[in-house]
Design an enzyme around this catalytic site. Structure first.
Site, mmCIF file in Angstrom:
data_model
loop_
_atom_site.group_PDB
_atom_site.id
_atom_site.type_symbol
_atom_site.label_atom_id
_atom_site.label_comp_id
_atom_site.label_asym_id
_atom_site.label_seq_id
_atom_site.Cartn_x
_atom_site.Cartn_y
_atom_site.Cartn_z
ATOM 1 N N ARG A 192 -7.574 51.083 -27.882
ATOM 2 C CA ARG A 192 -7.031 51.022 -26.957
ATOM 3 C C ARG A 192 -6.937 52.221 -26.288
ATOM 4 O O ARG A 192 -6.083 53.011 -26.729
ATOM 5 C CB ARG A 192 -5.809 50.159 -27.622
ATOM 6 C CG ARG A 192 -6.096 48.931 -28.017
ATOM 7 C CD ARG A 192 -6.396 47.434 -27.100
ATOM 8 N NE ARG A 192 -6.850 45.940 -27.353
ATOM 9 C CZ ARG A 192 -7.888 45.665 -27.407
ATOM 10 N NH1 ARG A 192 -9.184 46.479 -27.862
ATOM 11 N NH2 ARG A 192 -8.646 44.528 -28.225
ATOM 12 N N GLU A 221 -7.637 50.968 -16.583
ATOM 13 C CA GLU A 221 -8.592 50.511 -16.939
ATOM 14 C C GLU A 221 -9.180 49.445 -15.370
ATOM 15 O O GLU A 221 -7.942 48.591 -15.222
ATOM 16 C CB GLU A 221 -9.279 49.499 -17.390
ATOM 17 C CG GLU A 221 -9.724 50.619 -19.251
ATOM 18 C CD GLU A 221 -9.909 50.305 -20.048
ATOM 19 O OE1 GLU A 221 -10.417 48.897 -19.848
ATOM 20 O OE2 GLU A 221 -10.424 50.436 -21.166
ATOM 21 N N HIS A 240 -15.651 50.228 -21.983
ATOM 22 C CA HIS A 240 -15.438 49.461 -22.491
ATOM 23 C C HIS A 240 -15.723 48.062 -22.788
ATOM 24 O O HIS A 240 -15.880 46.787 -22.624
ATOM 25 C CB HIS A 240 -13.953 48.758 -21.790
ATOM 26 C CG HIS A 240 -12.884 48.091 -22.414
ATOM 27 N ND1 HIS A 240 -12.006 48.031 -22.735
ATOM 28 C CD2 HIS A 240 -12.919 47.597 -23.739
ATOM 29 C CE1 HIS A 240 -10.887 47.327 -23.417
ATOM 30 N NE2 HIS A 240 -12.179 47.415 -24.164
#
Length: 244
Positions: A192, A221, A240
């Site tokens: 994370r 993000e 990601h």
């Protein structure tokens, strides 16, 4: 980096990972292939190898992150990496090896364990921070408690962050943590984003305390246009996507 997904998949398969091409469906059921039982569920699979080790979908990410480690070593081993390629410069150089290097894992859950298993097969030694360090884990050379994080960081060559985000892990890897690292180490984050204090990481990258970073997750993000990470030659980015 995302253009290298196929190579990462090949790395995963070569390290013993299973893929959908093994002929089993994700809808459920068990198939035998090359001596393995592959039990598939709706969102993950379990693969029991001949040692009885249980893998889940994190093994796929483990192979991809091992690819990031390999690319990190090539890119940041003092050889100019992709800079020489962009300049069309033929400069033969020594490339560092994974064998004998120490991978320090923060967040030794499914993903962290899968990454460690993949790295161990290429000769890396595995250290890990665990909530219960007294519990022995196959393949882990040294275990550390949460209060021993900096002690572990002082001896690792590659730091893999795979921890979930909790109040305790928020900015766990901060300026003090990077200062405690062995100089010239590498940082990979597949857990994370907010586990890493990005301002502290930027400072460590600029100073050379951290030689390079491969980041798949970020504090915010998508990563904002104009963020310093985009232009840094010692940072590899992926949006990601290493769990896809």
């Amino acid at each position: 980096w995302c253009s290298g997904r196929d190579n990462a998949r090949r790395v995963t398969r070569s390290l013993g990972g299973a893929s959908r091409r093994d002929g089993a469906s994700r809808r459920g059921g068990t198939r035998r292939r090359h001596g393995r039982d592959l039990t598939f569920g709706r969102s993950r699979f379990l693969a029991h190898d001949r040692h009885g080790l249980e893998h889940h979908d994190g093994l796929r990410r483990g192979g991809r992150q091992l690819g990031l480690i390999c690319l990190d070593l090539r890119h940041f081993s003092g050889c100019g990496g992709c800079c020489g390629q962009a300049a069309e410069k033929w400069d033969q150089h020594e490339v560092d090896s994974l064998a004998g290097k120490v991978l320090g894992v923060v967040g030794y859950g499914g993903v962290g364990r899968a990454c460690a298993e993949a790295a161990r097969k290429l000769g890396m030694r595995i250290w890990a921070v665990r909530r219960h360090p007294e519990r022995r884990e196959r393949g882990v050379a040294r275990t550390f408690g949460p209060g021993q994080l900096h002690q572990m960081l002082s001896g690792v060559d590659v730091l893999l962050a795979a921890a979930p985000l909790t109040p305790e892990t928020h900015h766990m890897l901060d300026a003090r943590a990077f200062a405690a690292m062995k100089a010239g180490g590498l940082v990979i984050n597949v857990g994370r984003g907010p586990v890493i204090d990005e301002a502290a990481l930027l400072a460590a990258l600029h100073s050379g305390q951290v030689a390079g970073a491969a980041l798949d997750v970020f504090e915010r993000e998508p990563l904002a246009a104009g963020h310093p990470f985009w232009k840094m030659e010692n940072v590899l980015l992926s949006p990601h996507c290493t769990d896809r």
